[in-house]
Enzyme design. Structure first.
Site, PDB file in Angstrom:
ATOM      1  N   LYS A 210       1.455  -9.432  10.281  1.00  0.00           N
ATOM      2  CA  LYS A 210       1.648  -7.755  10.366  1.00  0.00           C
ATOM      3  C   LYS A 210       2.499  -6.929   9.813  1.00  0.00           C
ATOM      4  O   LYS A 210       2.637  -5.730  10.361  1.00  0.00           O
ATOM      5  CB  LYS A 210       0.954  -7.197  11.897  1.00  0.00           C
ATOM      6  CG  LYS A 210      -0.975  -7.339  11.433  1.00  0.00           C
ATOM      7  CD  LYS A 210      -1.443  -7.043  13.223  1.00  0.00           C
ATOM      8  CE  LYS A 210      -2.997  -7.442  13.059  1.00  0.00           C
ATOM      9  NZ  LYS A 210      -3.335  -8.812  12.707  1.00  0.00           N
TER      10      LYS A 210
HETATM   11  C1  PLP Z   1      -4.805  -9.905  11.798  1.00  0.00           C
HETATM   12  C2  PLP Z   1      -4.261 -10.560  11.750  1.00  0.00           C
HETATM   13  C3  PLP Z   1      -5.106 -11.328  10.987  1.00  0.00           C
HETATM   14  C4  PLP Z   1      -6.586 -11.016  10.209  1.00  0.00           C
HETATM   15  O1  PLP Z   1      -5.627  -9.396   9.264  1.00  0.00           O
HETATM   16  P1  PLP Z   1      -6.791  -8.540   9.095  1.00  0.00           P
HETATM   17  O2  PLP Z   1      -5.891  -7.208   8.168  1.00  0.00           O
HETATM   18  O3  PLP Z   1      -7.101  -7.723  10.149  1.00  0.00           O
HETATM   19  O4  PLP Z   1      -8.750  -9.206   7.768  1.00  0.00           O
HETATM   20  C5  PLP Z   1      -5.511 -12.756  10.617  1.00  0.00           C
HETATM   21  N1  PLP Z   1      -4.505 -13.509  11.938  1.00  0.00           N
HETATM   22  C6  PLP Z   1      -3.598 -12.813  11.965  1.00  0.00           C
HETATM   23  C7  PLP Z   1      -2.187 -14.190  13.161  1.00  0.00           C
HETATM   24  C8  PLP Z   1      -3.536 -12.082  12.654  1.00  0.00           C
HETATM   25  O5  PLP Z   1      -2.133 -11.389  13.273  1.00  0.00           O
END
Ligand code: PLP
Length: 468
Positions: free
Chosen positions: A112
């Site tokens: 993120k």
């Molecule tokens: C947020 C997250 C995801 C999922 O991502 P999306 O964009 O919601 O599909 C997968 N792995 C980790 C470690 C995350 O923090």
């Protein structure tokens, strides 16, 4: 460049309007009115660029000159300057045709950061130019809150308050939030569950006078700018592996469908992507949809990959809109029935178009631990549980053509989920050097009951600079 709502009842906006609005007024999600499509020569010209420059050029395709390239460039250079790897998102080979695209070298060790570090700066610069300020409030079960705090810390036009359920996040997750001592950051430890925190945030947004007084804003995963900022790393990986002359595939550990949607967008822009693998844990609604057009909501079950413990993937609406031939009325009606009935009625032709490009794969906790162990034994690679689901999927359902490499989005650093990794391989992964003192840092947070009045009073006191 203009953006329209997937539900067709909100006025079109420009990039800055979409950035600040998040959700459209009709409850829909913003999408570009037309997709930029690049020629092979234009893709080739981006090979070998430093990541911030590549990201600048891709993002500029979506801003329509506001902000312009000269404004975006220093902002994105600063956003990625603090990452723990000179290439920002390195590509590591882990099997004959499988690569891990490491998206976890940012400040909170999860993917993120790739979008949020730039988003916080974009937000701040846009607000400052308009002479506006906002208060961001959000609820977190762990990962999103820390990424948002790191993105907004010390930004002049933004105050941020994050609610977490007291005692129910991991210690790494809590400390990543509570050790940020910047004056514009506040953490609330709520005596309750994650759902209580989310209800409190919803109640604050529903309190119209409070919302206006505090200028409340959100930085959630439906913000188009976040999706746009996730496209460049797919471009970088594909170019490194031979695109546009060679096709590639991606395997993406998926929750809200934002990350894999960005890969789809890269394909829509002309990048030769042969297949997209949607990798899930036992919360497998998307996998059931792709296999049998069965998008039925079930109860969320906790897993070792908590960032994917999701049943309703909010960003899926953008793909639905495209599958339905950009028919906003049909999208709105499909979403209305999904909300009312817990099952999404997708026409067979639309489902077939999705299931030709996307493959689904789900893995339970026991097999996730086994995959972490297998990767470590065979390739000397330490993966977190989310990434391991992606690598298992890459090996289980790769494209039929063996010359097509599969790139796995490695979404979290193994040290972010040390308990699961230790259970799998007996090794407790150390935090990277820049975070090594996390357990020694001073924490600051406020404990509150799960009740609206004290929470609003706290937000008002914290964000007093915004009060009208
Ligand atoms: C947020 C997250 C995801 C999922 O991502 P999306 O964009 O919601 O599909 C997968 N792995 C980790 C470690 C995350 O923090």
């Amino acid at each position: 460049m203009r953006y329209v709502s997937t539900r067709g009842e909100a006025p079109p906006r420009d990039f800055e309007g979409v950035l600040l609005a998040g959700l459209a007024e009709d409850g829909g999600l913003f999408v570009p009115e037309t997709w930029p499509v690049l020629t092979a020569a234009e893709w080739r010209a981006m090979r070998g660029l430093p990541y911030p420059e590549l990201a600048t050029r891709i993002l500029a395709l979506f801003t329509g000159g506001k902000p312009d390239v000269a404004t975006l460039r220093p902002l994105l250079e600063e956003a990625y300057a603090g990452f723990g790897h000179p290439s920002v998102a390195p590509l590591v080979q882990i099997d004959t045709r499988v690569f891990a695209l490491e998206l976890f070298h940012g400040p909170t060790l999860a993917f993120k950061d790739m979008a949020m570090q730039a988003l916080g700066r974009l937000f701040d610069a846009t607000l400052a130019r308009r002479g506006e300020r906002v208060t961001i409030v959000g609820a977190t079960s762990g990962d999103t809150g820390s990424a948002a705090i790191e993105a907004c810390r010390d930004r002049a036009s933004v105050d941020i308050v994050i609610l977490h359920p007291e005692g129910r996040t991991s210690e790494v997750q809590r400390r990543q939030m509570t050790t940020v001592l910047s004056p514009n950051v506040a953490n609330l430890a709520v005596a309750g569950s994650f759902d209580d925190c989310q209800d409190l945030v919803k109640a604050m947004f529903a309190d119209a006078p409070f919302r206006t007084e505090m200028r409340l804003a959100a930085v959630n995963s439906i913000n188009w700018a976040r999706v746009a900022l996730q496209i460049p790393y797919y471009v970088a990986a594909a170019l490194a592996l031979g695109a546009p002359e060679r096709e590639v595939a991606f395997s993406v550990p998926t929750g809200n469908f934002g990350n894999v949607l960005a890969a789809w967008a890269a394909r829509r822009m002309g990048l030769p992507i042969a297949q997209l693998i949607v990798a899930s844990n036992r919360n497998d609604i998307l996998v059931r949809f792709l296999a049998a057009n069965d998008m039925t909501v079930r109860a969320v079950e906790p897993s070792l990959s908590p960032s994917m413990d999701i049943q309703v993937s909010s960003n899926f609406e953008r793909l639905l809109f495209e599958m339905l031939g950009r028919d906003a009325a049909a999208t709105a009606e499909t979403m209305r029935r999904f909300r009312a009935e817990g099952r999404m009625p997708v026409p067979d032709a639309a489902w077939r178009s999705a299931s030709e490009l996307f493959r689904g794969f789900a893995l339970d906790d026991a097999h996730t631990l086994a995959e972490i162990a297998r990767l470590h034994a065979k390739a000397g690679y330490l993966a977190d549980p989310h990434t391991a689901i992606g690598t298992a999927a890459a090996l289980a359902v790769p494209p039929a053509d063996p010359s097509i490499p599969v790139v796995v989005a490695a979404t979290a650093h193994p040290a972010k989920f040390p308990d699961a990794v230790e259970r799998a391989v007996g090794i407790r992964p150390p935090l990277p050097p820049r975070l090594a003192d996390l357990y020694a840092r001073e924490e600051r947070f406020t404990r509150l009951a799960a009740a609206l009045d004290p929470v609003e009073a706290f937000v008002r006191a914290h964000a007093r600079r915004n009060a009208a």
